[in-house]
Design a protein around this motif. Sequence first.
Motif, mmCIF file in Angstrom:
data_model
loop_
_atom_site.group_PDB
_atom_site.id
_atom_site.type_symbol
_atom_site.label_atom_id
_atom_site.label_comp_id
_atom_site.label_asym_id
_atom_site.label_seq_id
_atom_site.Cartn_x
_atom_site.Cartn_y
_atom_site.Cartn_z
ATOM 1 N N VAL A 69 0.872 -1.181 0.000
ATOM 2 C CA VAL A 69 0.000 0.000 0.000
ATOM 3 C C VAL A 69 0.901 1.221 0.000
ATOM 4 N N MET A 70 0.732 2.025 -0.988
ATOM 5 C CA MET A 70 1.490 3.261 -1.102
ATOM 6 C C MET A 70 0.559 4.414 -0.719
ATOM 7 N N LYS A 71 0.930 5.158 0.327
ATOM 8 C CA LYS A 71 0.100 6.260 0.802
ATOM 9 C C LYS A 71 0.519 7.520 0.074
ATOM 10 N N THR A 72 -0.453 8.169 -0.522
ATOM 11 C CA THR A 72 -0.216 9.439 -1.179
ATOM 12 C C THR A 72 -1.124 10.466 -0.514
ATOM 13 N N ILE A 73 -0.546 11.522 -0.003
ATOM 14 C CA ILE A 73 -1.309 12.578 0.672
ATOM 15 C C ILE A 73 -1.695 13.629 -0.356
ATOM 16 N N VAL A 74 -3.002 13.880 -0.422
ATOM 17 C CA VAL A 74 -3.513 14.913 -1.312
ATOM 18 C C VAL A 74 -4.083 16.003 -0.416
ATOM 19 N N PRO A 75 -3.403 17.157 -0.257
ATOM 20 C CA PRO A 75 -3.920 18.214 0.618
ATOM 21 C C PRO A 75 -5.136 18.914 0.006
ATOM 22 N N HIS A 76 -6.132 19.115 0.877
ATOM 23 C CA HIS A 76 -7.318 19.891 0.498
ATOM 24 C C HIS A 76 -7.309 21.124 1.399
ATOM 25 N N ILE A 77 -7.225 22.281 0.817
ATOM 26 C CA ILE A 77 -7.103 23.529 1.578
ATOM 27 C C ILE A 77 -8.444 24.255 1.542
ATOM 28 N N HIS A 78 -8.954 24.557 2.751
ATOM 29 C CA HIS A 78 -10.226 25.265 2.889
ATOM 30 C C HIS A 78 -9.950 26.563 3.646
ATOM 31 N N PRO A 79 -9.616 27.639 2.970
ATOM 32 C CA PRO A 79 -9.273 28.880 3.678
ATOM 33 C C PRO A 79 -10.502 29.518 4.321
ATOM 34 N N SER A 80 -10.263 30.180 5.440
ATOM 35 C CA SER A 80 -11.303 30.948 6.115
ATOM 36 C C SER A 80 -10.652 32.183 6.714
ATOM 37 N N HIS A 81 -11.498 33.145 7.091
ATOM 38 C CA HIS A 81 -10.981 34.402 7.636
ATOM 39 C C HIS A 81 -11.935 34.876 8.727
ATOM 40 N N ASN A 82 -11.390 35.361 9.822
ATOM 41 C CA ASN A 82 -12.166 35.964 10.900
ATOM 42 C C ASN A 82 -11.777 37.424 11.020
ATOM 43 N N THR A 83 -12.786 38.274 11.131
ATOM 44 C CA THR A 83 -12.545 39.690 11.371
ATOM 45 C C THR A 83 -13.106 40.026 12.739
ATOM 46 N N THR A 84 -12.292 40.587 13.607
ATOM 47 C CA THR A 84 -12.738 41.014 14.932
ATOM 48 C C THR A 84 -12.978 42.514 14.884
ATOM 49 N N VAL A 85 -14.209 42.908 15.224
ATOM 50 C CA VAL A 85 -14.565 44.326 15.255
ATOM 51 C C VAL A 85 -14.715 44.715 16.715
ATOM 52 N N ASN A 86 -13.897 45.637 17.178
ATOM 53 C CA ASN A 86 -13.974 46.152 18.543
ATOM 54 C C ASN A 86 -14.720 47.481 18.502
ATOM 55 N N LYS A 87 -15.877 47.506 19.131
ATOM 56 C CA LYS A 87 -16.677 48.732 19.151
ATOM 57 C C LYS A 87 -16.569 49.361 20.533
ATOM 58 N N HIS A 88 -16.174 50.581 20.576
ATOM 59 C CA HIS A 88 -16.068 51.324 21.832
ATOM 60 C C HIS A 88 -17.286 52.233 21.947
ATOM 61 N N VAL A 89 -18.016 52.052 23.013
ATOM 62 C CA VAL A 89 -19.223 52.849 23.242
ATOM 63 C C VAL A 89 -18.952 53.781 24.413
ATOM 64 N N PHE A 90 -19.139 55.047 24.208
ATOM 65 C CA PHE A 90 -18.976 56.030 25.263
ATOM 66 C C PHE A 90 -20.347 56.323 25.844
ATOM 67 N N GLN A 91 -20.534 56.006 27.105
ATOM 68 C CA GLN A 91 -21.791 56.299 27.771
ATOM 69 C C GLN A 91 -21.620 57.605 28.541
ATOM 70 N N HIS A 92 -22.377 58.576 28.161
ATOM 71 C CA HIS A 92 -22.331 59.869 28.839
ATOM 72 C C HIS A 92 -23.395 59.844 29.929
#
Length: 83
Positions: A17-40
Amino acid sequence: MAPAQVSPTTNTVNTNVMKTIVPHIHPSHNTTVNKHVFQHQHYFPHSNSVVNECYNQQLICCGPPPMPPFNPCCGPRPRPFGF
């Protein structure tokens, strides 16, 4: 000499048995939004005060002290013993 006895051929299968690795790439992206709220926060401090006033009156009353029901001018009169 007797003729050679030949057995049927034994067939052995070796599997490699000859093992051959076939990579499957599934890219993803996360965006972090920091919201600053000023309470007067607005505060409206308020204070209250109370004034207690006390007065004295000195009254000059005429005649004998009253018997009950008493006159508010002189206040209640203590009763003598036995009554």
